[in-house]
Design a protein around this motif. Sequence first.
Motif, PDB file in Angstrom:
ATOM      1  N   ARG A   3     -19.598  -0.919  -7.683  1.00 14.67           N
ATOM      2  CA  ARG A   3     -18.750  -0.213  -8.244  1.00 14.67           C
ATOM      3  C   ARG A   3     -17.941   0.416  -7.131  1.00 14.67           C
ATOM      4  O   ARG A   3     -18.181   0.511  -6.194  1.00 14.67           O
ATOM      5  CB  ARG A   3     -19.481   1.121  -8.739  1.00 14.67           C
ATOM      6  CG  ARG A   3     -20.671   0.732  -9.873  1.00 14.67           C
ATOM      7  CD  ARG A   3     -19.835   0.814 -11.334  1.00 14.67           C
ATOM      8  NE  ARG A   3     -21.068   0.432 -12.359  1.00 14.67           N
ATOM      9  CZ  ARG A   3     -20.899  -0.266 -13.130  1.00 14.67           C
ATOM     10  NH1 ARG A   3     -19.733  -1.087 -13.268  1.00 14.67           N
ATOM     11  NH2 ARG A   3     -21.979  -0.218 -13.905  1.00 14.67           N
ATOM     12  N   PHE A   4     -16.609   0.835  -7.674  1.00 10.48           N
ATOM     13  CA  PHE A   4     -15.636   1.179  -6.579  1.00 10.48           C
ATOM     14  C   PHE A   4     -14.707   2.318  -7.330  1.00 10.48           C
ATOM     15  O   PHE A   4     -14.722   2.283  -8.641  1.00 10.48           O
ATOM     16  CB  PHE A   4     -14.840   0.062  -5.975  1.00 10.48           C
ATOM     17  CG  PHE A   4     -14.021  -0.831  -7.011  1.00 10.48           C
ATOM     18  CD1 PHE A   4     -12.876  -0.266  -7.690  1.00 10.48           C
ATOM     19  CD2 PHE A   4     -14.841  -1.812  -7.479  1.00 10.48           C
ATOM     20  CE1 PHE A   4     -12.222  -1.074  -8.378  1.00 10.48           C
ATOM     21  CE2 PHE A   4     -13.941  -2.687  -8.368  1.00 10.48           C
ATOM     22  CZ  PHE A   4     -12.720  -2.398  -9.202  1.00 10.48           C
ATOM     23  N   SER A   9      -5.939   5.824 -15.210  1.00  9.86           N
ATOM     24  CA  SER A   9      -4.517   5.518 -15.415  1.00  9.86           C
ATOM     25  C   SER A   9      -4.352   4.061 -14.592  1.00  9.86           C
ATOM     26  O   SER A   9      -3.390   3.601 -15.181  1.00  9.86           O
ATOM     27  CB  SER A   9      -3.864   6.695 -14.709  1.00  9.86           C
ATOM     28  OG  SER A   9      -3.976   6.851 -13.292  1.00  9.86           O
ATOM     29  N   ASN A  10      -5.179   3.779 -13.867  1.00 14.98           N
ATOM     30  CA  ASN A  10      -4.972   2.571 -12.938  1.00 14.98           C
ATOM     31  C   ASN A  10      -4.993   1.326 -13.784  1.00 14.98           C
ATOM     32  O   ASN A  10      -4.462   0.208 -13.483  1.00 14.98           O
ATOM     33  CB  ASN A  10      -5.790   2.383 -11.835  1.00 14.98           C
ATOM     34  CG  ASN A  10      -5.554   3.459 -10.584  1.00 14.98           C
ATOM     35  OD1 ASN A  10      -6.493   4.221 -10.235  1.00 14.98           O
ATOM     36  ND2 ASN A  10      -4.374   3.787 -10.441  1.00 14.98           N
ATOM     37  N   GLU A  47      -9.532   3.420  -0.471  1.00 16.09           N
ATOM     38  CA  GLU A  47     -10.925   2.807  -0.174  1.00 16.09           C
ATOM     39  C   GLU A  47     -11.083   1.499  -1.143  1.00 16.09           C
ATOM     40  O   GLU A  47     -11.968   0.746  -0.932  1.00 16.09           O
ATOM     41  CB  GLU A  47     -12.091   3.966  -0.223  1.00 16.09           C
ATOM     42  CG  GLU A  47     -12.120   4.583  -1.472  1.00 16.09           C
ATOM     43  CD  GLU A  47     -11.199   5.966  -1.598  1.00 16.09           C
ATOM     44  OE1 GLU A  47     -11.501   6.849  -2.286  1.00 16.09           O
ATOM     45  OE2 GLU A  47     -10.233   6.079  -0.592  1.00 16.09           O
ATOM     46  N   THR A  48     -10.665   1.952  -2.337  1.00 12.14           N
ATOM     47  CA  THR A  48     -10.974   0.845  -3.247  1.00 12.14           C
ATOM     48  C   THR A  48     -10.035  -0.574  -2.867  1.00 12.14           C
ATOM     49  O   THR A  48     -10.649  -1.591  -3.096  1.00 12.14           O
ATOM     50  CB  THR A  48     -10.276   1.258  -4.669  1.00 12.14           C
ATOM     51  OG1 THR A  48     -11.111   2.392  -5.037  1.00 12.14           O
ATOM     52  CG2 THR A  48     -10.564  -0.003  -5.763  1.00 12.14           C
ATOM     53  N   VAL A  49      -8.818  -0.329  -2.651  1.00  7.34           N
ATOM     54  CA  VAL A  49      -8.076  -1.518  -2.223  1.00  7.34           C
ATOM     55  C   VAL A  49      -8.683  -2.250  -1.062  1.00  7.34           C
ATOM     56  O   VAL A  49      -8.621  -3.492  -0.746  1.00  7.34           O
ATOM     57  CB  VAL A  49      -6.651  -1.009  -1.741  1.00  7.34           C
ATOM     58  CG1 VAL A  49      -5.892  -2.169  -1.244  1.00  7.34           C
ATOM     59  CG2 VAL A  49      -6.051  -0.487  -3.077  1.00  7.34           C
ATOM     60  N   PHE A  54      -7.685  -9.752  -3.122  1.00  7.36           N
ATOM     61  CA  PHE A  54      -6.986 -10.264  -4.296  1.00  7.36           C
ATOM     62  C   PHE A  54      -6.265 -11.686  -4.051  1.00  7.36           C
ATOM     63  O   PHE A  54      -5.828 -11.955  -3.096  1.00  7.36           O
ATOM     64  CB  PHE A  54      -5.773  -9.170  -4.540  1.00  7.36           C
ATOM     65  CG  PHE A  54      -6.298  -7.958  -4.888  1.00  7.36           C
ATOM     66  CD1 PHE A  54      -6.485  -7.751  -6.231  1.00  7.36           C
ATOM     67  CD2 PHE A  54      -6.405  -6.959  -3.959  1.00  7.36           C
ATOM     68  CE1 PHE A  54      -7.007  -6.300  -6.595  1.00  7.36           C
ATOM     69  CE2 PHE A  54      -6.857  -5.895  -4.315  1.00  7.36           C
ATOM     70  CZ  PHE A  54      -7.352  -5.465  -5.461  1.00  7.36           C
ATOM     71  N   LYS A  55      -6.418 -12.671  -4.886  1.00  2.82           N
ATOM     72  CA  LYS A  55      -5.477 -13.775  -4.690  1.00  2.82           C
ATOM     73  C   LYS A  55      -4.887 -13.964  -6.319  1.00  2.82           C
ATOM     74  O   LYS A  55      -5.607 -13.860  -7.284  1.00  2.82           O
ATOM     75  CB  LYS A  55      -6.513 -14.788  -4.687  1.00  2.82           C
ATOM     76  CG  LYS A  55      -5.680 -16.234  -4.529  1.00  2.82           C
ATOM     77  CD  LYS A  55      -6.623 -17.310  -3.825  1.00  2.82           C
ATOM     78  CE  LYS A  55      -5.857 -18.623  -3.949  1.00  2.82           C
ATOM     79  NZ  LYS A  55      -6.773 -19.692  -3.583  1.00  2.82           N
TER      80      LYS A  55
END
Length: 95
Positions: A3-4, A9-10, A47-49, A54-55
Amino acid sequence: MARFPYYQSNVKDLGKLIARAAVDENFRRELERDPLAAISNIGLPKETVALMRFKIVDQKNNPNAVALPFRLNEEKLNSANEEYLKALSSTFALN
């Protein structure tokens, strides 16, 4: 399952980002070049990013690309829930 942190809203902002990339060629190229910058700009916690890689995959160039569900239901996976597994397997059907 990992989990992160994210904000509700994101989810909407991620959808807008994807939609913009679909209609704005320049933005799509920018997103492909540096997805972390574009995703960071919508306000996901740092901290999530940092936890994600990502690709960007364009289905025109990769017609059999598969996007896995964000949240797999571990209980249904572990119990071999037939309906759930059939729905999940349809994700892997070739175009």
